[in-house]
Structure formats: C-alpha cells, structure tokens
Design a protein around this motif. Structure first.
Motif, PDB file in Angstrom:
ATOM      1  N   ILE A  54       1.097  -1.231   0.266  1.00  0.00           N
ATOM      2  CA  ILE A  54      -0.024   0.003  -0.316  1.00  0.00           C
ATOM      3  C   ILE A  54       0.577   1.173  -0.228  1.00  0.00           C
ATOM      4  CG2 ILE A  54      -1.915  -1.040   1.426  1.00  0.00           C
ATOM      5  CD1 ILE A  54      -1.102   0.071   3.618  1.00  0.00           C
ATOM      6  N   PRO A  55       0.226   2.409  -0.291  1.00  0.00           N
ATOM      7  CA  PRO A  55       1.159   3.708  -0.450  1.00  0.00           C
ATOM      8  C   PRO A  55       1.861   4.272   1.181  1.00  0.00           C
ATOM      9  CG  PRO A  55      -0.907   3.880  -1.593  1.00  0.00           C
ATOM     10  CD  PRO A  55      -1.350   2.235  -0.975  1.00  0.00           C
ATOM     11  N   VAL A  56       2.948   4.289   1.310  1.00  0.00           N
ATOM     12  CA  VAL A  56       3.326   4.536   2.353  1.00  0.00           C
ATOM     13  C   VAL A  56       3.007   6.325   2.329  1.00  0.00           C
ATOM     14  CG1 VAL A  56       5.131   4.724   4.219  1.00  0.00           C
ATOM     15  CG2 VAL A  56       4.480   2.498   2.439  1.00  0.00           C
ATOM     16  N   ILE A  57       3.235   7.106   3.354  1.00  0.00           N
ATOM     17  CA  ILE A  57       2.770   8.114   3.300  1.00  0.00           C
ATOM     18  C   ILE A  57       4.134   8.804   4.941  1.00  0.00           C
ATOM     19  CG2 ILE A  57       1.991  10.096   4.205  1.00  0.00           C
ATOM     20  CD1 ILE A  57      -1.280   9.024   2.676  1.00  0.00           C
ATOM     21  N   ALA A  58       5.235   9.768   4.434  1.00  0.00           N
ATOM     22  CA  ALA A  58       6.205   9.758   5.514  1.00  0.00           C
ATOM     23  C   ALA A  58       5.810  11.298   5.884  1.00  0.00           C
ATOM     24  CB  ALA A  58       7.591  10.226   4.853  1.00  0.00           C
ATOM     25  N   SER A  59       5.388  10.866   7.830  1.00  0.00           N
ATOM     26  CA  SER A  59       5.047  12.074   8.248  1.00  0.00           C
ATOM     27  C   SER A  59       5.930  11.955   9.683  1.00  0.00           C
ATOM     28  CB  SER A  59       3.302  11.778   8.597  1.00  0.00           C
ATOM     29  OG  SER A  59       2.720  12.596   9.398  1.00  0.00           O
ATOM     30  N   GLY A  60       6.109  13.292   9.997  1.00  0.00           N
ATOM     31  CA  GLY A  60       6.851  13.719  11.583  1.00  0.00           C
ATOM     32  C   GLY A  60       7.699  14.727  11.140  1.00  0.00           C
ATOM     33  N   GLY A  61       8.509  15.256  11.560  1.00  0.00           N
ATOM     34  CA  GLY A  61       9.857  15.340  11.593  1.00  0.00           C
ATOM     35  C   GLY A  61      10.432  16.058  10.311  1.00  0.00           C
ATOM     36  N   ALA A  62      10.058  15.953   8.899  1.00  0.00           N
ATOM     37  CA  ALA A  62      10.710  16.576   7.799  1.00  0.00           C
ATOM     38  C   ALA A  62      11.108  17.928   8.275  1.00  0.00           C
ATOM     39  CB  ALA A  62       9.545  16.420   6.430  1.00  0.00           C
ATOM     40  N   ALA A  63      11.834  19.163   7.843  1.00  0.00           N
ATOM     41  CA  ALA A  63      12.049  20.268   8.502  1.00  0.00           C
ATOM     42  C   ALA A  63      12.352  20.655   6.667  1.00  0.00           C
ATOM     43  CB  ALA A  63      13.319  20.302   9.386  1.00  0.00           C
ATOM     44  N   GLY A  64      12.475  19.815   5.851  1.00  0.00           N
ATOM     45  CA  GLY A  64      12.109  21.030   4.443  1.00  0.00           C
ATOM     46  C   GLY A  64      12.154  19.852   3.083  1.00  0.00           C
ATOM     47  N   GLY A  65      12.809  20.652   1.986  1.00  0.00           N
ATOM     48  CA  GLY A  65      13.151  19.667   1.052  1.00  0.00           C
ATOM     49  C   GLY A  65      13.856  18.722   1.206  1.00  0.00           C
ATOM     50  N   THR A  66      14.991  19.009   1.636  1.00  0.00           N
ATOM     51  CA  THR A  66      16.145  17.296   1.708  1.00  0.00           C
ATOM     52  C   THR A  66      15.120  16.476   2.468  1.00  0.00           C
ATOM     53  OG1 THR A  66      18.222  19.202   1.623  1.00  0.00           O
ATOM     54  CG2 THR A  66      18.284  17.532   2.938  1.00  0.00           C
ATOM     55  N   HIS A  67      14.469  16.334   3.703  1.00  0.00           N
ATOM     56  CA  HIS A  67      14.187  15.570   4.081  1.00  0.00           C
ATOM     57  C   HIS A  67      12.960  14.824   3.216  1.00  0.00           C
ATOM     58  CE1 HIS A  67      15.199  17.448   8.249  1.00  0.00           C
ATOM     59  NE2 HIS A  67      16.421  16.401   7.791  1.00  0.00           N
ATOM     60  N   ALA A  68      12.292  15.438   2.961  1.00  0.00           N
ATOM     61  CA  ALA A  68      11.284  14.860   1.997  1.00  0.00           C
ATOM     62  C   ALA A  68      11.938  13.927   0.514  1.00  0.00           C
ATOM     63  CB  ALA A  68      10.360  15.840   1.396  1.00  0.00           C
ATOM     64  N   THR A  69      13.157  15.095   0.287  1.00  0.00           N
ATOM     65  CA  THR A  69      13.522  13.951  -0.559  1.00  0.00           C
ATOM     66  C   THR A  69      13.917  12.776  -0.593  1.00  0.00           C
ATOM     67  OG1 THR A  69      13.774  16.150  -1.955  1.00  0.00           O
ATOM     68  CG2 THR A  69      15.812  14.304  -2.680  1.00  0.00           C
ATOM     69  N   GLU A  70      14.799  12.464   0.998  1.00  0.00           N
ATOM     70  CA  GLU A  70      14.724  11.428   1.592  1.00  0.00           C
ATOM     71  C   GLU A  70      14.018  10.725   0.904  1.00  0.00           C
ATOM     72  OE1 GLU A  70      17.116  12.846   4.548  1.00  0.00           O
ATOM     73  OE2 GLU A  70      19.129  13.433   3.259  1.00  0.00           O
ATOM     74  N   ALA A  71      13.030  11.201   1.500  1.00  0.00           N
ATOM     75  CA  ALA A  71      11.627   9.959   1.902  1.00  0.00           C
ATOM     76  C   ALA A  71      10.934   9.038   1.184  1.00  0.00           C
ATOM     77  CB  ALA A  71      10.872  11.081   2.499  1.00  0.00           C
ATOM     78  N   VAL A  72      10.995  10.291  -0.286  1.00  0.00           N
ATOM     79  CA  VAL A  72      10.639   9.505  -1.345  1.00  0.00           C
ATOM     80  C   VAL A  72      11.463   8.495  -1.647  1.00  0.00           C
ATOM     81  CG1 VAL A  72       9.798  10.390  -3.867  1.00  0.00           C
ATOM     82  CG2 VAL A  72       9.389  11.931  -1.464  1.00  0.00           C
ATOM     83  N   ARG A  73      12.572   8.694  -2.133  1.00  0.00           N
ATOM     84  CA  ARG A  73      13.891   8.153  -2.716  1.00  0.00           C
ATOM     85  C   ARG A  73      13.831   6.934  -2.029  1.00  0.00           C
ATOM     86  NH1 ARG A  73      17.949  13.135  -4.377  1.00  0.00           N
ATOM     87  NH2 ARG A  73      16.602  13.302  -6.286  1.00  0.00           N
ATOM     88  N   SER A  74      13.714   6.659  -0.519  1.00  0.00           N
ATOM     89  CA  SER A  74      13.676   5.767   0.253  1.00  0.00           C
ATOM     90  C   SER A  74      12.112   4.628  -0.061  1.00  0.00           C
ATOM     91  CB  SER A  74      13.761   6.473   1.454  1.00  0.00           C
ATOM     92  OG  SER A  74      15.065   6.735   2.952  1.00  0.00           O
ATOM     93  N   GLY A  75      11.716   4.644  -0.243  1.00  0.00           N
ATOM     94  CA  GLY A  75      10.488   4.575  -0.688  1.00  0.00           C
ATOM     95  C   GLY A  75       9.013   5.125  -0.503  1.00  0.00           C
ATOM     96  N   ALA A  76       9.231   5.939  -0.161  1.00  0.00           N
ATOM     97  CA  ALA A  76       7.204   6.696   0.595  1.00  0.00           C
ATOM     98  C   ALA A  76       7.168   7.493  -0.415  1.00  0.00           C
ATOM     99  CB  ALA A  76       7.950   8.263   1.394  1.00  0.00           C
ATOM    100  N   THR A  77       5.103   6.771  -0.878  1.00  0.00           N
ATOM    101  CA  THR A  77       4.553   7.566  -1.894  1.00  0.00           C
ATOM    102  C   THR A  77       4.546   9.098  -2.107  1.00  0.00           C
ATOM    103  OG1 THR A  77       3.624   5.630  -1.711  1.00  0.00           O
ATOM    104  CG2 THR A  77       2.514   7.370  -3.481  1.00  0.00           C
ATOM    105  N   ALA A  78       4.460   9.733   0.300  1.00  0.00           N
ATOM    106  CA  ALA A  78       3.840  10.949  -0.558  1.00  0.00           C
ATOM    107  C   ALA A  78       4.815  11.545   1.068  1.00  0.00           C
ATOM    108  CB  ALA A  78       2.628  11.415  -0.091  1.00  0.00           C
TER     109      ALA A  78
END
Length: 75
Positions: A13-37
């Motif tokens: 199922i889609p995985v949404i990373a939530s909590g602790g993201a403080a900017g674009g770098t964190h979001a990019t890392e999350a998506v590149r690790s497999g998060a859908t959003a």
C-alpha cells in the motif's frame, strides 16, 4: 529513511512519511527511500519553512509536486 525502506518492503500500500520533515532535503530522502508521499504540518506553520521554497526544492530534486487546484483563504 531506514524505517521507510523497511516498511515499503513489507507492504503493498502507499506509504506516507509523516513527522519530523523540516524541508526539501528530508522530503527528498523520504521519497527516495520509498515513501509515496510526504506530509508536512508543523514545518509549514513555522518561520523556518516557506511553502514556495519547499515546492521549488522538491521540483529541482525531481520529486513530483502536486499543483493545488484551488486556494481557499480564511476558512
């Protein structure tokens, strides 16, 4: 990122990373690790993160960014 990788390996199922993201770098890392959003809340309600800047950082990193269809102010 290790937790996101572990979860996405185990679920279909889609995985949404939530909590602790403080900017674009964190979001990019999350998506590149497999998060859908990536969900942003507190980071966008502080002076440390600007929504436009965040969108630009993600686009520059090649992360798809949804364009809002309608902006509602004062709701």
């Amino acid at each position: 990122t290790e937790l996101i990788e572990a979860v996405t390996r185990e679920v279909d199922i889609p995985v949404i990373a939530s909590g602790g993201a403080a900017g674009g770098t964190h979001a990019t890392e999350a998506v590149r690790s497999g998060a859908t959003a990536v969900a942003f809340a507190k980071a966008l309600h502080s002076d440390s993160t600007d929504f436009g800047q965040l969108r630009q950082e993600l686009k520059q990193a090649g992360i798809p960014v949804r364009t809002p269809k309608k902006v509602v102010v004062g709701v």
